[in-house]
Motif scaffolding. Sequence first.
Motif, PDB file in Angstrom:
ATOM      1  N   HIS A  43      90.779  60.445  -4.031  1.00  0.00           N
ATOM      2  CA  HIS A  43      90.398  61.726  -4.634  1.00  0.00           C
ATOM      3  C   HIS A  43      89.326  61.635  -5.710  1.00  0.00           C
ATOM      4  CE1 HIS A  43      93.728  63.520  -2.507  1.00  0.00           C
ATOM      5  NE2 HIS A  43      94.577  62.719  -3.080  1.00  0.00           N
ATOM      6  N   GLY A  44      89.051  60.447  -6.199  1.00  0.00           N
ATOM      7  CA  GLY A  44      88.126  60.318  -7.320  1.00  0.00           C
ATOM      8  C   GLY A  44      88.843  60.625  -8.620  1.00  0.00           C
ATOM      9  N   PRO A  45      88.090  60.766  -9.706  1.00  0.00           N
ATOM     10  CA  PRO A  45      88.719  61.029 -11.008  1.00  0.00           C
ATOM     11  C   PRO A  45      89.613  62.270 -10.953  1.00  0.00           C
ATOM     12  CG  PRO A  45      86.399  60.518 -11.295  1.00  0.00           C
ATOM     13  CD  PRO A  45      86.627  60.674  -9.816  1.00  0.00           C
ATOM     14  N   MET A  46      90.778  62.165 -11.587  1.00  0.00           N
ATOM     15  CA  MET A  46      91.754  63.254 -11.573  1.00  0.00           C
ATOM     16  C   MET A  46      92.416  63.357 -12.940  1.00  0.00           C
ATOM     17  SD  MET A  46      93.868  62.217  -8.114  1.00  0.00           S
ATOM     18  CE  MET A  46      94.800  63.704  -7.977  1.00  0.00           C
ATOM     19  N   THR A  47      92.816  64.570 -13.308  1.00  0.00           N
ATOM     20  CA  THR A  47      93.625  64.696 -14.518  1.00  0.00           C
ATOM     21  C   THR A  47      94.970  64.017 -14.248  1.00  0.00           C
ATOM     22  OG1 THR A  47      94.657  66.785 -13.877  1.00  0.00           O
ATOM     23  CG2 THR A  47      92.563  66.913 -15.152  1.00  0.00           C
ATOM     24  N   LEU A  48      95.588  63.551 -15.312  1.00  0.00           N
ATOM     25  CA  LEU A  48      96.888  62.891 -15.150  1.00  0.00           C
ATOM     26  C   LEU A  48      97.921  63.857 -14.575  1.00  0.00           C
ATOM     27  CD1 LEU A  48      97.074  60.636 -18.335  1.00  0.00           C
ATOM     28  CD2 LEU A  48      96.455  59.998 -15.996  1.00  0.00           C
ATOM     29  N   SER A  49      97.838  65.123 -14.930  1.00  0.00           N
ATOM     30  CA  SER A  49      98.769  66.121 -14.385  1.00  0.00           C
ATOM     31  C   SER A  49      98.596  66.258 -12.876  1.00  0.00           C
ATOM     32  CB  SER A  49      98.545  67.480 -15.036  1.00  0.00           C
ATOM     33  OG  SER A  49      98.864  67.429 -16.389  1.00  0.00           O
ATOM     34  N   ARG A  50      97.358  66.346 -12.431  1.00  0.00           N
ATOM     35  CA  ARG A  50      97.093  66.473 -10.989  1.00  0.00           C
ATOM     36  C   ARG A  50      97.502  65.203 -10.247  1.00  0.00           C
ATOM     37  NH1 ARG A  50      91.690  66.235  -8.016  1.00  0.00           N
ATOM     38  NH2 ARG A  50      92.338  66.671  -5.908  1.00  0.00           N
ATOM     39  N   LEU A  51      97.251  64.052 -10.862  1.00  0.00           N
ATOM     40  CA  LEU A  51      97.644  62.772 -10.259  1.00  0.00           C
ATOM     41  C   LEU A  51      99.157  62.702 -10.110  1.00  0.00           C
ATOM     42  CD1 LEU A  51      96.862  59.963  -9.214  1.00  0.00           C
ATOM     43  CD2 LEU A  51      96.807  59.185 -11.596  1.00  0.00           C
ATOM     44  N   ALA A  52      99.889  63.097 -11.148  1.00  0.00           N
ATOM     45  CA  ALA A  52     101.358  63.102 -11.077  1.00  0.00           C
ATOM     46  C   ALA A  52     101.825  64.039  -9.963  1.00  0.00           C
ATOM     47  CB  ALA A  52     101.947  63.511 -12.416  1.00  0.00           C
ATOM     48  N   ASP A  53     101.214  65.207  -9.870  1.00  0.00           N
ATOM     49  CA  ASP A  53     101.580  66.161  -8.814  1.00  0.00           C
ATOM     50  C   ASP A  53     101.278  65.588  -7.432  1.00  0.00           C
ATOM     51  OD1 ASP A  53     102.418  67.981 -10.716  1.00  0.00           O
ATOM     52  OD2 ASP A  53     100.609  69.219 -10.598  1.00  0.00           O
ATOM     53  N   ASP A  54     100.110  64.966  -7.292  1.00  0.00           N
ATOM     54  CA  ASP A  54      99.709  64.387  -6.010  1.00  0.00           C
ATOM     55  C   ASP A  54     100.705  63.328  -5.538  1.00  0.00           C
ATOM     56  OD1 ASP A  54      97.491  64.041  -3.913  1.00  0.00           O
ATOM     57  OD2 ASP A  54      97.749  61.982  -4.660  1.00  0.00           O
ATOM     58  N   SER A  79      89.711  61.422 -22.375  1.00  0.00           N
ATOM     59  CA  SER A  79      89.932  62.852 -22.579  1.00  0.00           C
ATOM     60  C   SER A  79      88.947  63.639 -21.727  1.00  0.00           C
ATOM     61  CB  SER A  79      89.734  63.211 -24.049  1.00  0.00           C
ATOM     62  OG  SER A  79      90.727  62.601 -24.828  1.00  0.00           O
ATOM     63  N   ALA A  80      89.421  64.739 -21.187  1.00  0.00           N
ATOM     64  CA  ALA A  80      88.548  65.620 -20.410  1.00  0.00           C
ATOM     65  C   ALA A  80      87.522  66.246 -21.343  1.00  0.00           C
ATOM     66  CB  ALA A  80      89.376  66.702 -19.729  1.00  0.00           C
ATOM     67  N   PRO A  81      86.353  66.616 -20.811  1.00  0.00           N
ATOM     68  CA  PRO A  81      85.312  67.214 -21.652  1.00  0.00           C
ATOM     69  C   PRO A  81      85.795  68.463 -22.388  1.00  0.00           C
ATOM     70  CG  PRO A  81      84.475  66.802 -19.439  1.00  0.00           C
ATOM     71  CD  PRO A  81      85.935  66.485 -19.425  1.00  0.00           C
ATOM     72  N   THR A  82      86.685  69.215 -21.751  1.00  0.00           N
ATOM     73  CA  THR A  82      87.233  70.404 -22.405  1.00  0.00           C
ATOM     74  C   THR A  82      88.749  70.387 -22.267  1.00  0.00           C
ATOM     75  OG1 THR A  82      87.062  71.697 -20.377  1.00  0.00           O
ATOM     76  CG2 THR A  82      85.198  71.808 -21.903  1.00  0.00           C
ATOM     77  N   GLY A  83      89.434  70.988 -23.212  1.00  0.00           N
ATOM     78  CA  GLY A  83      90.882  71.060 -23.156  1.00  0.00           C
ATOM     79  C   GLY A  83      91.541  69.774 -23.616  1.00  0.00           C
ATOM     80  N   LYS A  84      92.833  69.717 -23.390  1.00  0.00           N
ATOM     81  CA  LYS A  84      93.626  68.573 -23.852  1.00  0.00           C
ATOM     82  C   LYS A  84      93.928  67.567 -22.743  1.00  0.00           C
ATOM     83  CE  LYS A  84      95.944  71.272 -27.381  1.00  0.00           C
ATOM     84  NZ  LYS A  84      97.233  71.741 -27.890  1.00  0.00           N
ATOM     85  N   SER A  85      93.449  67.821 -21.552  1.00  0.00           N
ATOM     86  CA  SER A  85      93.751  66.960 -20.405  1.00  0.00           C
ATOM     87  C   SER A  85      93.151  65.576 -20.570  1.00  0.00           C
ATOM     88  CB  SER A  85      93.198  67.571 -19.118  1.00  0.00           C
ATOM     89  OG  SER A  85      93.780  68.807 -18.860  1.00  0.00           O
ATOM     90  N   LYS A  86      93.777  64.635 -19.902  1.00  0.00           N
ATOM     91  CA  LYS A  86      93.242  63.280 -19.789  1.00  0.00           C
ATOM     92  C   LYS A  86      92.905  63.058 -18.324  1.00  0.00           C
ATOM     93  CE  LYS A  86      94.878  61.296 -23.881  1.00  0.00           C
ATOM     94  NZ  LYS A  86      93.791  61.140 -24.781  1.00  0.00           N
ATOM     95  N   VAL A  87      91.786  62.379 -18.078  1.00  0.00           N
ATOM     96  CA  VAL A  87      91.301  62.140 -16.722  1.00  0.00           C
ATOM     97  C   VAL A  87      91.348  60.649 -16.428  1.00  0.00           C
ATOM     98  CG1 VAL A  87      89.310  62.350 -15.177  1.00  0.00           C
ATOM     99  CG2 VAL A  87      89.817  64.171 -16.818  1.00  0.00           C
ATOM    100  N   ALA A  88      91.949  60.299 -15.290  1.00  0.00           N
ATOM    101  CA  ALA A  88      92.026  58.913 -14.847  1.00  0.00           C
ATOM    102  C   ALA A  88      90.937  58.663 -13.818  1.00  0.00           C
ATOM    103  CB  ALA A  88      93.388  58.625 -14.241  1.00  0.00           C
ATOM    104  N   LYS A  89      90.345  57.477 -13.907  1.00  0.00           N
ATOM    105  CA  LYS A  89      89.265  57.102 -12.992  1.00  0.00           C
ATOM    106  C   LYS A  89      89.464  55.647 -12.570  1.00  0.00           C
ATOM    107  CE  LYS A  89      84.293  56.305 -13.001  1.00  0.00           C
ATOM    108  NZ  LYS A  89      83.100  56.186 -13.827  1.00  0.00           N
TER     109      LYS A  89
END
Length: 136
Positions: A43-54, A79-89
Motif C-alpha cells: 500500500h505504500g506509506p500509511m497512517t498507523l490507524s489505517r495500517l492497524a485497520d488493514d 508525524s503526518a504533515p497535518t493533524g496528529k496522525s503518524k505515518v509508517a513507511k
Amino acid sequence: MDQCIFTAVRKANRVLFRHYQDAMSETGISIVQLSILRALERHGPMTLSRLADDLAMERTSLYRTIDPLVESTAVQVKSAPTGKSKVAKLTAKGQHTIERVMPFWAKAQAQVLEEVTLTELPDFQRALNAIAKLSA
C-alpha cells in the motif's frame, strides 16, 4: 451441538501462528512483523490507524509490534504533515528484510498448502475473507 466456528478458527490460528513463527524463528522477524512490512510494501506509506485497520490489529498491538521494526530502521514512522496522525513507511532496509525472510515464509506456506488440497483452497480463502469482513 455443531462445532463452534470461533473455537475452530482460534485453534487453527494458534497452530498456523506457531507454524509460521517456527519457520521464521532464525530470521529475527515475527510473522506479524512480516505482515506489517508486506502491508507497507503493498500500500505504500500509511497512517498507523489505517495500517492497524488493514491488518485487523488493535492499535496498541500494532504500536508494540512495529517498534522493533522502527528501531532496526526497516520502517520509518513520522508525524503526518497535518493533524496528529503518524505515518509508517517501508525503508530500503525494510524491503531487504522482506526479501531476506520470504524464503522462510514460502517454506511454511508450502507446507500448509500441502495439507489443503487445491480444490479446497478457493473455498477456504473465501471463507476466511468473509470472516475478516465482519470487522469492517
